[in-house]
Scaffold this motif. Structure first.
Motif, mmCIF file in Angstrom:
data_model
loop_
_atom_site.group_PDB
_atom_site.id
_atom_site.type_symbol
_atom_site.label_atom_id
_atom_site.label_comp_id
_atom_site.label_asym_id
_atom_site.label_seq_id
_atom_site.Cartn_x
_atom_site.Cartn_y
_atom_site.Cartn_z
ATOM 1 N N SER A 94 -15.571 3.405 6.635
ATOM 2 C CA SER A 94 -14.258 2.883 6.257
ATOM 3 C C SER A 94 -13.214 3.966 6.063
ATOM 4 N N VAL A 95 -13.649 5.192 5.794
ATOM 5 C CA VAL A 95 -12.680 6.253 5.490
ATOM 6 C C VAL A 95 -11.706 6.454 6.636
ATOM 7 N N PRO A 96 -12.169 6.750 7.869
ATOM 8 C CA PRO A 96 -11.200 6.942 8.947
ATOM 9 C C PRO A 96 -10.571 5.638 9.427
ATOM 10 N N ALA A 97 -11.325 4.545 9.396
ATOM 11 C CA ALA A 97 -10.839 3.292 9.964
ATOM 12 C C ALA A 97 -9.782 2.616 9.109
ATOM 13 N N VAL A 98 -9.909 2.697 7.794
ATOM 14 C CA VAL A 98 -9.026 1.954 6.900
ATOM 15 C C VAL A 98 -8.014 2.854 6.203
ATOM 16 N N LEU A 99 -8.476 3.905 5.572
ATOM 17 C CA LEU A 99 -7.606 4.670 4.677
ATOM 18 C C LEU A 99 -6.868 5.826 5.341
ATOM 19 N N ALA A 100 -7.449 6.464 6.340
ATOM 20 C CA ALA A 100 -6.786 7.622 6.948
ATOM 21 C C ALA A 100 -5.390 7.283 7.472
ATOM 22 N N PRO A 101 -5.207 6.181 8.216
ATOM 23 C CA PRO A 101 -3.853 5.865 8.689
ATOM 24 C C PRO A 101 -2.880 5.569 7.537
ATOM 25 N N MET A 102 -3.401 4.961 6.476
ATOM 26 C CA MET A 102 -2.532 4.641 5.344
ATOM 27 C C MET A 102 -2.108 5.904 4.598
ATOM 28 N N ALA A 103 -3.048 6.841 4.436
ATOM 29 C CA ALA A 103 -2.712 8.107 3.778
ATOM 30 C C ALA A 103 -1.693 8.883 4.608
ATOM 31 N N ALA A 116 3.841 2.899 -2.292
ATOM 32 C CA ALA A 116 4.336 4.275 -2.262
ATOM 33 C C ALA A 116 5.770 4.344 -2.782
ATOM 34 N N ARG A 117 6.569 3.371 -2.392
ATOM 35 C CA ARG A 117 7.953 3.322 -2.884
ATOM 36 C C ARG A 117 7.958 3.127 -4.405
ATOM 37 N N HIS A 118 7.055 2.293 -4.884
ATOM 38 C CA HIS A 118 6.948 2.039 -6.322
ATOM 39 C C HIS A 118 6.503 3.302 -7.052
ATOM 40 N N LEU A 124 0.515 7.581 6.586
ATOM 41 C CA LEU A 124 1.792 6.881 6.438
ATOM 42 C C LEU A 124 2.523 7.367 5.196
ATOM 43 N N VAL A 125 1.812 7.444 4.073
ATOM 44 C CA VAL A 125 2.436 7.881 2.822
ATOM 45 C C VAL A 125 2.919 9.320 2.936
ATOM 46 N N GLU A 126 2.082 10.194 3.481
ATOM 47 C CA GLU A 126 2.458 11.607 3.604
ATOM 48 C C GLU A 126 3.670 11.789 4.497
ATOM 49 N N SER A 127 3.787 10.944 5.513
ATOM 50 C CA SER A 127 4.892 11.060 6.453
ATOM 51 C C SER A 127 6.196 10.490 5.902
ATOM 52 N N GLU A 128 6.115 9.296 5.304
ATOM 53 C CA GLU A 128 7.330 8.605 4.882
ATOM 54 C C GLU A 128 7.722 8.871 3.431
ATOM 55 N N PHE A 129 6.768 9.314 2.615
ATOM 56 C CA PHE A 129 7.042 9.549 1.195
ATOM 57 C C PHE A 129 6.486 10.922 0.797
#
Length: 295
Positions: free
Chosen positions: A64-73, A30-32, A75-80
């Motif tokens: 896999s959608v809620p278990a893997v990617l939802a927390p990562m998405a 996300a930083r990149h 994270l990006v929306e919150s921090e970036f």
């Protein structure tokens, strides 16, 4: 046909696994993406097992959608908040899926331990396969690699087979980050070992000077394009991989060429670049070579 606008909006792709430390990989990606003014696409590939009971009526992709990617998405929306993020889960082998997608993106980011069933190895099998075969630059991120501002970009240079693509990317990254660039070359000559009767050692000083001339010539080619980038040339008579590992201790990014251009060589990452992936202390960008028309 890919238009100029399509090129400008193509996302940074990050491979997301199930497991620990994925937040560090996604955060780096996300930083990149933010630095390059691009969106970010999260991709998780799930190999579909044969259904055995009612629990598997829902596909592994859907689970896999809620278990893997939802927390990562999130994270990006919150921090970036400046980075537009999308997420996708597909059925397929992780390495093959990422390599296939690499042809349509400008950057691919993956964690150092892309397990693929070998989570205990120093470098995961998925990470190795993707870095070897991807069609775009691949950044391999160690979980412990944080954002260290002000450190230089380091690029490894083989003076016998210079990767212009790796040098160009290293310059561009140094300019974007506002940091210095270190061009490093290491060469351990077998003849440095004790010579036998009648054997004459080469002129090591001349060999080192020749290497410096090659580095200086490559720097001169790019001086007008990147006048703001301060460049340091470093030549050391030691194993190339050792030089890169040591330089990575004080670097924000290590850039190496994939070295495989044609035929069987295209199937190999190159021993020096491969060892750098195993030993580097900072993120490593592996840059593929562009085949010439006669290859």
């Amino acid at each position: 046909m890919v238009t100029h606008d399509d090129q400008a909006t193509r996302p940074v792709l990050v491979g997301v696994e199930q497991g620990d430390n994925q937040d560090a990989v996604v955060r780096y990606a996300a930083r990149h993406a933010s630095a390059h003014g691009r969106p970010l696409h999260l991709l998780h590939a799930a190999e579909k097992p044969p259904p055995t009971d009612a629990e598997q009526r829902t596909s592994p992709v859907e689970r896999s959608v809620p278990a893997v990617l939802a927390p990562m998405a999130q994270l990006v929306e919150s921090e970036f908040p400046d980075v537009a993020v999308t997420a996708e889960v597909v059925a397929g082998r992780p390495a093959a899926t990422l390599v296939e997608r690499s042809a349509g993106v400008p950057w691919l980011v993956i964690g150092h331990r892309g397990s693929g069933g070998f989570a205990r190895l120093p470098l995961g099998s998925v990470s190795w396969q993707v870095a070897t075969h991807a069609r775009c630059p691949v950044v391999v991120v160690r979980p412990s690699a944080g954002a260290v501002r002000g450190l230089p970009v380091v690029v490894g240079v083989d003076v016998r087979d210079v990767s212009g693509e790796a040098l160009d990317l290293a310059y561009a990254e140094a300019a974007l980050r506002g940091v210095d660039l270190r061009m490093v070359h290491g060469a351990f000559h077998a003849s440095q070992m004790p010579a036998g009767p009648g054997m004459v050692a080469p002129d090591f000083a001349a060999l080192d000077e020749r290497a410096r001339q090659v580095l200086a010539a490559e720097a001169a080619k790019r001086a007008s394009r990147y006048p703001e980038v301060k460049v340091e040339l470093h030549v050391e008579r030691v194993r190339p991989a050792t030089v890169l590992a040591e330089a990575s201790q004080r670097a924000c990014l290590l850039v190496v060429g994939s070295h495989g251009r044609t035929g069987v060589r295209r199937l190999m990452l190159g021993s020096i670049s491969g060892e750098a992936l195993h030993t580097a202390a900072c993120p490593v960008a592996v840059v593929p070579s562009i085949p010439s028309r006669d290859e």
